[in-house]
Enzyme design. Structure first.
Site, PDB file in Angstrom:
ATOM      1  N   SER A 228    -119.340  38.027  34.428  1.00  0.00           N
ATOM      2  CA  SER A 228    -119.996  36.910  35.123  1.00  0.00           C
ATOM      3  C   SER A 228    -119.410  36.740  36.513  1.00  0.00           C
ATOM      4  CB  SER A 228    -119.756  35.636  34.308  1.00  0.00           C
ATOM      5  OG  SER A 228    -120.120  34.503  35.044  1.00  0.00           O
TER       6      SER A 228
ATOM      7  N   TYR B   4    -113.895  29.510  29.381  1.00  0.00           N
ATOM      8  CA  TYR B   4    -114.990  30.491  29.323  1.00  0.00           C
ATOM      9  C   TYR B   4    -114.804  31.567  30.401  1.00  0.00           C
ATOM     10  CZ  TYR B   4    -119.370  32.753  30.356  1.00  0.00           C
ATOM     11  OH  TYR B   4    -120.306  33.725  30.626  1.00  0.00           O
TER      12      TYR B   4
ATOM     13  N   LYS C  56    -113.902  35.922  30.341  1.00  0.00           N
ATOM     14  CA  LYS C  56    -114.584  37.048  31.013  1.00  0.00           C
ATOM     15  C   LYS C  56    -113.572  37.893  31.786  1.00  0.00           C
ATOM     16  CE  LYS C  56    -118.513  36.308  29.323  1.00  0.00           C
ATOM     17  NZ  LYS C  56    -119.046  37.263  28.352  1.00  0.00           N
TER      18      LYS C  56
HETATM   19  P1  NAD Z   1    -126.946  33.429  24.583  1.00  0.00           P
HETATM   20  O1  NAD Z   1    -126.080  32.384  23.966  1.00  0.00           O
HETATM   21  O2  NAD Z   1    -128.396  33.167  24.740  1.00  0.00           O
HETATM   22  O3  NAD Z   1    -126.780  34.795  23.769  1.00  0.00           O
HETATM   23  C1  NAD Z   1    -125.597  35.152  23.113  1.00  0.00           C
HETATM   24  C2  NAD Z   1    -125.980  35.583  21.705  1.00  0.00           C
HETATM   25  O4  NAD Z   1    -124.798  35.978  21.023  1.00  0.00           O
HETATM   26  C3  NAD Z   1    -126.605  34.455  20.885  1.00  0.00           C
HETATM   27  O5  NAD Z   1    -127.783  34.934  20.271  1.00  0.00           O
HETATM   28  C4  NAD Z   1    -125.541  34.110  19.837  1.00  0.00           C
HETATM   29  O6  NAD Z   1    -126.109  33.693  18.623  1.00  0.00           O
HETATM   30  C5  NAD Z   1    -124.812  35.426  19.721  1.00  0.00           C
HETATM   31  N1  NAD Z   1    -123.417  35.338  19.298  1.00  0.00           N
HETATM   32  C6  NAD Z   1    -122.412  34.593  19.810  1.00  0.00           C
HETATM   33  N2  NAD Z   1    -121.259  34.840  19.164  1.00  0.00           N
HETATM   34  C7  NAD Z   1    -121.548  35.770  18.225  1.00  0.00           C
HETATM   35  C8  NAD Z   1    -120.776  36.422  17.235  1.00  0.00           C
HETATM   36  N3  NAD Z   1    -119.476  36.187  17.065  1.00  0.00           N
HETATM   37  N4  NAD Z   1    -121.378  37.318  16.424  1.00  0.00           N
HETATM   38  C9  NAD Z   1    -122.700  37.585  16.562  1.00  0.00           C
HETATM   39  N5  NAD Z   1    -123.480  36.995  17.479  1.00  0.00           N
HETATM   40  C10 NAD Z   1    -122.908  36.090  18.295  1.00  0.00           C
HETATM   41  O7  NAD Z   1    -126.275  33.807  25.982  1.00  0.00           O
HETATM   42  P2  NAD Z   1    -126.857  34.691  27.165  1.00  0.00           P
HETATM   43  O8  NAD Z   1    -127.199  33.792  28.281  1.00  0.00           O
HETATM   44  O9  NAD Z   1    -127.867  35.643  26.674  1.00  0.00           O
HETATM   45  O10 NAD Z   1    -125.535  35.456  27.582  1.00  0.00           O
HETATM   46  C11 NAD Z   1    -125.241  36.755  27.113  1.00  0.00           C
HETATM   47  C12 NAD Z   1    -123.918  37.209  27.689  1.00  0.00           C
HETATM   48  O11 NAD Z   1    -123.966  37.160  29.104  1.00  0.00           O
HETATM   49  C13 NAD Z   1    -122.730  36.339  27.273  1.00  0.00           C
HETATM   50  O12 NAD Z   1    -121.612  37.186  27.105  1.00  0.00           O
HETATM   51  C14 NAD Z   1    -122.525  35.447  28.473  1.00  0.00           C
HETATM   52  O13 NAD Z   1    -121.200  35.004  28.578  1.00  0.00           O
HETATM   53  C15 NAD Z   1    -122.884  36.390  29.611  1.00  0.00           C
HETATM   54  N6  NAD Z   1    -123.329  35.707  30.835  1.00  0.00           N
HETATM   55  C16 NAD Z   1    -124.354  34.803  30.768  1.00  0.00           C
HETATM   56  C17 NAD Z   1    -124.764  34.157  31.924  1.00  0.00           C
HETATM   57  C18 NAD Z   1    -125.845  33.112  31.890  1.00  0.00           C
HETATM   58  O14 NAD Z   1    -125.924  32.310  32.811  1.00  0.00           O
HETATM   59  N7  NAD Z   1    -126.713  33.085  30.878  1.00  0.00           N
HETATM   60  C19 NAD Z   1    -124.154  34.455  33.148  1.00  0.00           C
HETATM   61  C20 NAD Z   1    -123.123  35.401  33.166  1.00  0.00           C
HETATM   62  C21 NAD Z   1    -122.722  36.022  31.993  1.00  0.00           C
HETATM   63  C1  WQD Z   2    -126.748  25.884  39.228  1.00  0.00           C
HETATM   64  C2  WQD Z   2    -126.759  24.807  40.303  1.00  0.00           C
HETATM   65  C3  WQD Z   2    -125.562  22.805  39.720  1.00  0.00           C
HETATM   66  C4  WQD Z   2    -128.139  21.418  36.536  1.00  0.00           C
HETATM   67  C5  WQD Z   2    -123.284  28.617  35.172  1.00  0.00           C
HETATM   68  C6  WQD Z   2    -121.916  28.993  34.714  1.00  0.00           C
HETATM   69  C7  WQD Z   2    -121.583  30.385  35.166  1.00  0.00           C
HETATM   70  C8  WQD Z   2    -122.665  31.358  34.747  1.00  0.00           C
HETATM   71  C9  WQD Z   2    -124.025  30.893  35.134  1.00  0.00           C
HETATM   72  C10 WQD Z   2    -122.077  32.369  32.653  1.00  0.00           C
HETATM   73  C11 WQD Z   2    -125.398  24.114  40.462  1.00  0.00           C
HETATM   74  C12 WQD Z   2    -127.034  22.527  39.924  1.00  0.00           C
HETATM   75  C13 WQD Z   2    -127.613  22.169  37.558  1.00  0.00           C
HETATM   76  C14 WQD Z   2    -128.674  20.133  36.842  1.00  0.00           C
HETATM   77  C15 WQD Z   2    -128.156  20.483  39.163  1.00  0.00           C
HETATM   78  N1  WQD Z   2    -122.709  31.507  33.326  1.00  0.00           N
HETATM   79  N2  WQD Z   2    -127.613  21.710  38.845  1.00  0.00           N
HETATM   80  N3  WQD Z   2    -128.673  19.725  38.142  1.00  0.00           N
HETATM   81  O1  WQD Z   2    -123.094  26.325  37.345  1.00  0.00           O
HETATM   82  O2  WQD Z   2    -124.025  28.149  38.850  1.00  0.00           O
HETATM   83  O3  WQD Z   2    -123.316  28.698  36.579  1.00  0.00           O
HETATM   84  O4  WQD Z   2    -124.229  29.544  34.652  1.00  0.00           O
HETATM   85  O5  WQD Z   2    -121.278  33.182  32.995  1.00  0.00           O
HETATM   86  O6  WQD Z   2    -120.360  30.721  34.593  1.00  0.00           O
HETATM   87  O7  WQD Z   2    -120.981  28.074  35.261  1.00  0.00           O
HETATM   88  O8  WQD Z   2    -125.367  27.375  36.891  1.00  0.00           O
HETATM   89  O9  WQD Z   2    -127.582  26.501  36.311  1.00  0.00           O
HETATM   90  O10 WQD Z   2    -125.531  25.164  35.660  1.00  0.00           O
HETATM   91  O11 WQD Z   2    -126.175  25.319  38.035  1.00  0.00           O
HETATM   92  O12 WQD Z   2    -128.147  20.051  40.306  1.00  0.00           O
HETATM   93  O13 WQD Z   2    -129.136  19.393  35.964  1.00  0.00           O
HETATM   94  O14 WQD Z   2    -127.676  23.772  39.898  1.00  0.00           O
HETATM   95  O15 WQD Z   2    -124.793  21.757  40.243  1.00  0.00           O
HETATM   96  O16 WQD Z   2    -125.221  23.849  41.812  1.00  0.00           O
HETATM   97  P1  WQD Z   2    -123.876  27.552  37.504  1.00  0.00           P
HETATM   98  P2  WQD Z   2    -126.206  26.070  36.632  1.00  0.00           P
END
Ligand code: NAD
Ligand code: WQD
Length: 346
Positions: free
Chosen positions: A131, A156, A160
């Protein structure tokens, strides 16, 4: 039709989740055979119906916890994978501050177990979900892969950074595994079919699901967290990437690992668009593209938010043969189509 037997099988942990489910679609389109392992702790079984609707067939899915050694070993023994994409993790930043051990246990143990099983079952390739959170608030923008990581703002984020280091160290120690960590920026949108998308539980913490739920009348008002930042309109800047672009980056990462001859290899890529958009840009683009207005108010800053971040995306086109092709408008139209589909079902 049933899944085919002779395509390269890819274990997709967390494959029922938001990014995992979209990647399953891209894998099938690219000629891989995804095998999902998910415990549905943050997803619904109905995702598998959505996948069937898009693909016209079932995808093999195991309901199992990635930390369950016995279950995972059984799956590895049975399936003969050629690669793993490890999405499974907990991802709620705020919750990780309240319950850090839950996050360290789930996110780190699951990776360790995979790294132990992969050599034992001759599985060479690992793509890991990292991330942009590992950069914190960088001094210089855009961030390149060389931009120093900062101490994480949350458990969290820490998981990562730790997972990246675990993979790097394992590869350095000649574990016979090749790996790419993808540092996602802000994934949004949904599959254009409207059959799969993001399924936040409870009140969404992320911007785009909050916008679509407010536009759909599920939430009364969106609060924009802060308008006094040093940005063009005072609201935070992010690099919002369409989830299908992100999904395709995983396919390219697997191809790159397949082509890499070394026994051990580790690399990191930024996966973003390179565009910085403000929170108000997102709201305005949503309203323009959908014709639906979003009831919002400006509120105080949210604790822990970085002011602005967006990716330098030069490395991925050169070395992965991938770049984002969809616009913010595409993402928001697709997110809205998905939200409307969900409302029809309620
Ligand atoms: P998500 O929660 O939608 O998907 C994660 C999936 O993993 C879920 O279906 C959950 O049920 C499953 N899971 C969690 N722990 C598990 C376990 N121990 N065994 C089996 N299944 C398990 O999340 P996402 O948004 O699809 O994110 C996927 C990956 O990408 C994660 O590693 C997250 O940290 C990373 N990531 C997400 C974002 C974001 O903003 N969505 C940004 C950067 C990184
Ligand atoms: C985006 C912008 C908020 C909600 C998060 C995790 C990051 C990564 C991606 C996993 C920010 C603003 C949001 C609301 C708002 N995940 N906002 N009103 O914070 O950039 O990142 O998801 O790795 O680790 O921290 O994403 O969508 O929460 O926010 O004004 O109700 O929208 O302040 O500026 P963020 P977000």
């Amino acid at each position: 039709m049933n899944p085919t037997g002779n395509l390269p099988k890819i274990l997709v942990t967390g494959g029922a989740g938001f990014i995992g489910s979209h990647t399953v679609v891209s894998l099938v389109e690219a000629g891989f055979e995804p095998v999902i392992v998910d415990n549905f702790s943050n997803s619904e079984r109905s995702v598998l119906d959505g996948l069937r609707g898009i693909l016209g067939r079932d995808v093999t899915a195991y309901e199992a916890d990635c930390n369950d050694i016995g279950a995972m070993e059984d799956i590895f023994r049975k399936e003969s994978f050629s690669g793993v994409i490890h999405f499974a993790a907990f991802k709620a930043v705020g919750e990780s501050v309240q319950q850090p051990l839950k996050y360290y246990r789930n996110n780190i143990d699951s990776l360790l177990l995979l790294l132990e099983l992969m050599p034992r079952y001759n599985v060479p390739n690992l793509v890991f979900s990292s991330s942009c959170t590992v950069y914190g608030q960088p001094e210089q923008l855009p961030v390149t892969e060389e931009t120093p990581r900062l101490p994480a703002q949350s458990p969290y984020g820490n998981t990562k950074a730790i997972c990246e280091d675990i993979i790097r160290d394992a590869v350095r120690a000649q574990l016979p595994v090749k790996s790419i960590a993808l540092r996602y920026f802000n994934p949004i949108g949904a599959h254009p079919s409207g059959l799969i998308g993001e399924l936040p539980r409870g009140v969404p913490g992320n911007l785009v699901p909050f916008i679509t739920q407010t536009a759909a009348g599920l939430r009364q008002q969106l609060t924009v967290f802060g308008s006094d930042y040093d940005t063009p309109d005072g609201t935070c800047v992010r690099d919002f990437i369409h989830v299908m672009d992100l999904a395709e980056a995983h396919v390219q990462a697997l191809r790159k690992l397949n082509e890499t001859n070394a026994d051990a290899h580790y690399d990191v890529f930024n996966i973003g668009t390179g565009r910085g958009e403000t929170v108000l840009d997102v709201i305005n683009t949503f309203e323009r593209e959908t014709g639906v207005s979003v009831n919002y108010t400006i509120g105080p800053r949210r604790a822990g938010d970085v002011e602005k971040i967006y990716a330098d995306v030069a490395k991925a086109p050169n070395e992965l043969g991938w770049e984002a092709s969809r616009s913010l408008a595409d993402s928001l139209r697709d997110a809205w189509r998905w939200e409307q589909k969900l409302r029809q079902e309620v």
